[in-house]
Design a protein around this motif. Sequence first.
Motif, PDB file in Angstrom:
ATOM      1  N   MET A  98       0.823  -1.205   0.000  1.00  0.00           N
ATOM      2  CA  MET A  98       0.000   0.000   0.000  1.00  0.00           C
ATOM      3  C   MET A  98       0.861   1.260   0.000  1.00  0.00           C
ATOM      4  SD  MET A  98      -3.327  -0.938   2.341  1.00  0.00           S
ATOM      5  CE  MET A  98      -2.426  -1.611   3.717  1.00  0.00           C
ATOM      6  N   GLN A  99       1.962   1.230   0.725  1.00  0.00           N
ATOM      7  CA  GLN A  99       2.866   2.383   0.739  1.00  0.00           C
ATOM      8  C   GLN A  99       3.452   2.636  -0.651  1.00  0.00           C
ATOM      9  OE1 GLN A  99       5.501   1.080   3.910  1.00  0.00           O
ATOM     10  NE2 GLN A  99       4.652   2.587   5.319  1.00  0.00           N
ATOM     11  N   ALA A 102       0.853   4.290  -2.766  1.00  0.00           N
ATOM     12  CA  ALA A 102       0.649   5.691  -2.386  1.00  0.00           C
ATOM     13  C   ALA A 102       1.800   6.563  -2.857  1.00  0.00           C
ATOM     14  CB  ALA A 102       0.482   5.796  -0.865  1.00  0.00           C
ATOM     15  N   ALA A 106       1.564   9.705  -5.336  1.00  0.00           N
ATOM     16  CA  ALA A 106       2.092  11.016  -4.952  1.00  0.00           C
ATOM     17  C   ALA A 106       3.078  11.520  -5.999  1.00  0.00           C
ATOM     18  CB  ALA A 106       2.773  10.936  -3.587  1.00  0.00           C
ATOM     19  N   GLY A 187      -6.263  -0.578  -1.287  1.00  0.00           N
ATOM     20  CA  GLY A 187      -5.202   0.422  -1.300  1.00  0.00           C
ATOM     21  C   GLY A 187      -4.101   0.156  -2.294  1.00  0.00           C
ATOM     22  N   ARG A 202      -7.481  10.267  -5.662  1.00  0.00           N
ATOM     23  CA  ARG A 202      -6.992   8.898  -5.604  1.00  0.00           C
ATOM     24  C   ARG A 202      -5.987   8.728  -4.469  1.00  0.00           C
ATOM     25  NH1 ARG A 202      -7.826   8.948 -11.546  1.00  0.00           N
ATOM     26  NH2 ARG A 202      -6.087  10.396 -11.732  1.00  0.00           N
ATOM     27  N   LEU A 203      -5.092   9.692  -4.332  1.00  0.00           N
ATOM     28  CA  LEU A 203      -4.109   9.611  -3.259  1.00  0.00           C
ATOM     29  C   LEU A 203      -4.795   9.646  -1.893  1.00  0.00           C
ATOM     30  CD1 LEU A 203      -1.218   9.526  -2.231  1.00  0.00           C
ATOM     31  CD2 LEU A 203      -1.125  12.020  -2.470  1.00  0.00           C
ATOM     32  N   ALA A 206      -6.100   6.251  -1.184  1.00  0.00           N
ATOM     33  CA  ALA A 206      -5.022   5.319  -0.861  1.00  0.00           C
ATOM     34  C   ALA A 206      -4.542   5.524   0.578  1.00  0.00           C
ATOM     35  CB  ALA A 206      -3.866   5.500  -1.839  1.00  0.00           C
ATOM     36  N   LEU A 207      -4.409   6.775   0.992  1.00  0.00           N
ATOM     37  CA  LEU A 207      -3.955   7.061   2.352  1.00  0.00           C
ATOM     38  C   LEU A 207      -5.007   6.676   3.382  1.00  0.00           C
ATOM     39  CD1 LEU A 207      -2.243  10.520   1.761  1.00  0.00           C
ATOM     40  CD2 LEU A 207      -1.139   8.278   1.997  1.00  0.00           C
ATOM     41  N   ALA A 233       0.867   7.390   6.591  1.00  0.00           N
ATOM     42  CA  ALA A 233      -0.237   8.031   5.873  1.00  0.00           C
ATOM     43  C   ALA A 233      -0.398   9.486   6.298  1.00  0.00           C
ATOM     44  CB  ALA A 233      -1.535   7.254   6.113  1.00  0.00           C
ATOM     45  N   SER A 237      -0.158  12.786   3.872  1.00  0.00           N
ATOM     46  CA  SER A 237      -1.351  13.637   3.717  1.00  0.00           C
ATOM     47  C   SER A 237      -1.048  15.080   4.117  1.00  0.00           C
ATOM     48  CB  SER A 237      -2.519  13.085   4.540  1.00  0.00           C
ATOM     49  OG  SER A 237      -2.285  13.224   5.929  1.00  0.00           O
TER      50      SER A 237
END
Length: 486
Positions: A98-99, A102, A106, A187, A202-203, A206-207, A233, A237
């Motif tokens: 997931m990271q 993201a 980003a 995610g 979208r970001l 995901a976060l 996260a 953000s």
Amino acid sequence: MDSGDAYRRLQAALRTELQKNFGRIREVETGLSRSEGYLSKFCRGDISIPLEVLLKSLELLKTDPGQFFGRALDAPRSSLEYLDSLRSAVDDRPLANMQEAAVLLAGHLEDGDHSEIYPSGILDPDPTPVQDLVNDVARCGRIEQRRRLRHAHRYRTLEFATAYLDHLDALRYDEPREAAKLVEVVGAELVPAILEGQDPERLALALRAIGIYGSAQRLLGNLSLAAAAVGFALEVSRTRGLDAVTGDLLRRAAYVLCDHGQHREAIEVLREALVVFYDLDLEVEVAKVQVDRGVVFNLLQDSLAASRALRKALRRMPQGSPALRRYRVAAYQNLALAHENARDLEASERWLGKAVEAFHDEGGINQAKMVWEYGRLARLKGDHDLAEERLRQAQRQMLDCGGLDSALVTLDLVRLLLEQGKTQEAVEMASGMASLLQSFAKSPVLEAATLAFVRAALAGQLTLDLADGFEQEMQRHGARRPGVVL
């Protein structure tokens, strides 16, 4: 810094030092009848101590006073700096997946190149109402849900992903393991494949998925993993200026801090979340934060502040909203707990009745916690037979949910049995908890307290003071009282 503030800082720092040696403190007190329970009461925050006793305590811990004073009186870190310090490296493939997704999203915010992350072509919108789609997917088994999310194009919309994450955020209370596995697919795979909308949307999704994953992990007792997920996260953000998702993650961060006994820091984080949602004019989110503040104030045993925050939350919540039912129930439950802490048992029972009325037919851990609170109230009123019946019922229901809460229900039963003079039965029940309790040792402080409790149980040396002290340590390091359901 005035002398009063400095002394309070020294008291707090000493309490932390003593908590790290909880097992040793109990052994010392057992051997010194004249001081039995004194330092343990201080660890629990029941009493303060004069400066000369503070210095004697440092001698007991073999701690250099000069170094201790310098460290204790140094400028305190901010709450979020403390959260960042908890983000130790964790070897968890779902979180890493997931990271990575993201970070890729980003990066695309900066270069505008979507070719690597989104499939080519435009999908026709699915005519099926989004909530019907979510309900349809939710009725499937977990493996089928994952298959659909990965391969069916009809789910690749911002609206579906948002609604499905809402579903998983609710699911994590009763089935955190299943929620964590499903949220990874959302995610890491579903959100990056969505075609519509802008990159920040979208970001943000995901976060939010990472935040829900962290919240599920903390309910499973994986506290370091929860801190790593929520901290990552939140950092992204805030850097990207995604205010709404930042507010949501601040709420989750507050609970991570509570898991590590940092309740005052959690209040500070929630104050920042309040500012974010006030600025965005999001009344419902403000109400949710007020519920969170009530939860944390209850953990601090500040009944008046808890009641104020929870009543503010109820005033802001729209009536009849199914999406907010869990928060309304939580507000009622925590008001019941606040009045219990204030020893107003009649008012506590009235608020608990309101929680039952609002609860309807939901099951799982929330229902178990209501039965648990009724058992606690019966015990406080002196109705031991009813208390034992309710607590045993809550214990059975908690077995499926696991976590520190199930151990706390058993502790309430142990205490009840000790009060009735059923010492042998209490010892047998506590001894049976040994492996379960040891599996919850997620921090050095809680581990020491757990070992001390288990040793006493196995040796047949349980006392009410020991049970009370251990409950305080569990609450300070991750365990939650009946009203805490968020």
